[in-house]
Each structure stands twice: as C-alpha cells, then as structure tokens.
Design an enzyme around this catalytic site. Structure first.
Site, PDB file in Angstrom:
ATOM      1  N   HIS A 184       0.786  -0.913  -0.629  1.00 18.77           N
ATOM      2  CA  HIS A 184      -0.263  -0.199  -0.133  1.00 18.77           C
ATOM      3  C   HIS A 184       0.550   0.829  -0.271  1.00 18.77           C
ATOM      4  O   HIS A 184       1.566   1.637   0.761  1.00 18.77           O
ATOM      5  CB  HIS A 184      -1.040  -0.476   1.090  1.00 18.77           C
ATOM      6  CG  HIS A 184      -1.631   1.062   1.896  1.00 18.77           C
ATOM      7  ND1 HIS A 184      -2.685   1.200   0.683  1.00 18.77           N
ATOM      8  CD2 HIS A 184      -1.481   2.180   1.780  1.00 18.77           C
ATOM      9  CE1 HIS A 184      -3.655   2.035   0.360  1.00 18.77           C
ATOM     10  NE2 HIS A 184      -2.643   3.330   1.806  1.00 18.77           N
ATOM     11  N   CYS A 185       0.882   1.799  -1.072  1.00 20.00           N
ATOM     12  CA  CYS A 185       1.790   3.529  -1.129  1.00 20.00           C
ATOM     13  C   CYS A 185       0.997   4.739  -0.720  1.00 20.00           C
ATOM     14  O   CYS A 185      -0.286   4.501  -1.354  1.00 20.00           O
ATOM     15  CB  CYS A 185       1.967   3.461  -2.572  1.00 20.00           C
ATOM     16  SG  CYS A 185       2.693   4.962  -3.191  1.00 20.00           S
ATOM     17  N   VAL A 186       1.621   5.935  -0.102  1.00 20.78           N
ATOM     18  CA  VAL A 186       0.744   6.318   0.975  1.00 20.78           C
ATOM     19  C   VAL A 186       0.773   7.633  -0.056  1.00 20.78           C
ATOM     20  O   VAL A 186      -0.162   8.214   0.284  1.00 20.78           O
ATOM     21  CB  VAL A 186       1.195   6.689   2.329  1.00 20.78           C
ATOM     22  CG1 VAL A 186       0.939   5.484   3.551  1.00 20.78           C
ATOM     23  CG2 VAL A 186       2.773   7.383   2.425  1.00 20.78           C
TER      24      VAL A 186
END
EC number: 2.3.1.225
Length: 344
Positions: free
Chosen positions: A178-180
C-alpha cells in the site's frame, strides 16, 4: 561550524535513518532494539503526547487519506516553481539548449499522467464475483500461499499472491504494497503504472539536479570564481576552495542551492528504490513476497527450530519464468473475463 558541514551532517543523518528503517524491516534483532528504544521513550514522553502522536501516525499511515498526495504535489510544485522562476531564466541567459531546459517539463507531464493512473486504477480488488477466477491465475506454493485459506476479514478464499490490505480493507490480487503517496494499493492491475511513475519521478528529479548543477558550474567558470581569493577571520589570504565556493553560491543563490540539495538527495533515494522495484519485476516478486521470504520456513536457516514431525519447507519463487515473461506479466496482466466486459 560552517554551513556546508551542518548541511552534509543533516543529509547524512537523513540517509542513515532511512537505511536503518529499511534494514530494521528485515532484521529481527534490530526490530527488538527499535522496540526497546520505543519503550524507553514511552517512559519519558507524557502519555497525552504519546496518544496524540499515535493518533496522528495512525491517521497518516493506517487510514486512507489524501495527505501525502497533497504533500507530493506541493513539493513537486515548489521544485518546478523554483526551476521555472530562476534556473530556467538564468540558463536561457547562458544560451543553454532549449530542448535541454524543457526536458524536465516533459518528464513532469508524463509523471503526473502515470501518477493519476496509479492513484485511480483498480489494483485488482477481489470480490465474491471474481473470487473463483482469481483462484486460477497463480499456482499455490503451499508455503507462503497455501490452498483453501480464507480471509478472516473479507470471508473470501485467498488466491495465491493475494493479501488483505488493512488500510483499504479489501483483498488485492498480486498484492505488492500500500503506497501512501498515491493513496492506493499497488497490485496486478496498476503495478505497471507505478513502475513508470517511479521511473519518471526519478528521471525528473535527476534532470532538474543536472540542469541546476550545469547552471552553477557555468556561472563559476564564466565568472572565474575558482581563481578568486578571500581573507579568513585571522586575516590570512586563501585561494577559493570548494567548501567556501559552495557557501558563496548558497548565499548568492540560496533557493537554487537548497533546491539542488533536495533533488540530489531525492534522486539517490528514488534511484535506489527504482533499482529495487526493477529487481522485483525482473524476478517476478512482489514487495510483500520479498518481505515475507524471511518468515517462510527454509531448511538453509540453522536458527529455525523445526517441530519434530514437520518436514522442512523451502520457499522458492515458482512464478519466475524468465525476464521477458516476468515483464510481460506486469505490463500485460491477466484480467478476468467479466472484468474485461465491464471495461469494454
């Protein structure tokens, strides 16, 4: 203490901190030290402040929000504003090639396009409608991804290479991470956009750094600054050295030098990460699988205590079928039939 020494110390501290974070994520002994340090600080910092910090960190990193997207665009906007406002104009006065000066803008446009695609594309969300189709995409290795395992949150059978994202609260096909920065999961259907996004972001930062450095070097050469002399605090005459020259340029062009320092560090960080994701792509691994590889039981690890009745299980990458096939799988991912019809 000279400005340059302080600036280099700051950069070294930032880089060392990032390296330690990366190492700690894979080294269990360092994880223990990190937890011990956190416990020590918890005894010193007031509880109310701890709760506030914990709540802020939970919001930033464990809930879907647009904070890092806004920060990303603000930082990118500040860099290109400074580049346009000063560097571009000065370089035109020095009669540098216009194509050379416009290259960062071309990379910016391509980067924003793939940034938008990465943010908005379905990463490969698993639902009851496509669950059975995803179960047949990849083979189960029975070590990292055993058969007939259900997601405790979604109550769906987990296809091989999938994972439930605790931030987005859904299971993702070929889950990477998951890439913020894009406020989205990176999975089978948007990993190709993410790779080009990281590539163009690295290239744009490096290009801005190269153009800015070229301007400063041209300025030093044309002004013969390297032949100048200065008098120190003790009254001694010195020839202009590199340290003094950089400090002089910082005092004369503070915004350009500060921006240059930022994009140089960013280029190295992004370049290192780009090499990492290219390695994963070439070997057909995901970040999740690379990280979990240390947790998989491996007969080569002498420190692992095996149950008496257990057979040694070796985790090996059964999904890698050569460089060409691996890259083709990323850039031409398999779509379930009914998903294709929806898109059409």
């Amino acid at each position: 203490m000279d400005f340059l020494v302080l600036f280099l110390f700051y950069l070294a501290s930032v880089l060392m901190g990032l390296v330690l974070i990366c190492v700690c994520s894979k080294t269990h002994s360092l994880k223990g030290l990190a937890r011990g340090g956190a416990q020590i600080f918890s005894c010193i910092i007031p509880e109310c402040l701890q709760r506030a910090v914990h709540g802020l960190l939970h919001y930033l990193f464990h809930t879907r929000n647009h904070t890092f997207i806004v920060l990303h665009l603000v930082l990118q906007g500040m860099v290109y504003t400074e580049y346009t406002w000063e560097v571009f104009g000065y370089c035109q006065e020095l009669e540098l090639s216009l194509h050379y000066l416009l290259l960062p803008y071309l990379l910016l446009g391509v980067n924003l396009f793939f940034f938008t695609l990465t943010c908005g594309t379905n990463p490969g969300i698993i639902t009851k409608a496509n669950e059975l189709l995803f179960l047949h995409v990849y083979e189960f290795d029975e070590v990292m991804f055993p058969k007939n395992v259900r997601c405790s949150t979604c109550d769906l059978r987990k296809p091989a290479r999938s994972k439930h994202c605790s931030v987005c609260n859904w299971c993702v096909h070929r889950f990477d991470h998951h890439c913020v920065w894009v406020n989205n999961c990176i999975g089978a259907w948007n990993i190709r956009y993410f790779l080009i996004y990281v590539l163009t972001l690295t290239a744009s930062a490096a290009t801005v750094a190269i153009v800015s450095t070229t301007f400063l070097v041209h300025l030093v050469v044309m002004s013969d600054l390297y032949q100048e002399t200065y008098i120190d605090d003790l009254g001694h005459l010195h020839v202009m050295d590199t340290v003094f020259l950089i400090q002089y340029l910082f005092l004369t062009f503070p915004r350009i030098v500060f921006m240059l320092g930022f994009v140089v560090v960013l280029s190295f960080l992004l370049g290192g990460y780009l090499l990492f994701v290219l390695y994963l792509a070439a070997t057909n691994q995901t970040t999740n699988e690379w990280y979990r590889g240390d947790w998989a039981w491996c007969q080569r690890c002498p420190l692992v205590a095996w149950p008496p009745s257990a057979e040694p299980q070796v985790h090996r990458n059964i999904h890698s079928h050569g460089l060409r096939s691996n890259l083709q799988e990323i850039f031409l991912p398999a779509f379930p039939c009914h998903e294709r019809k929806k898109q059409e």
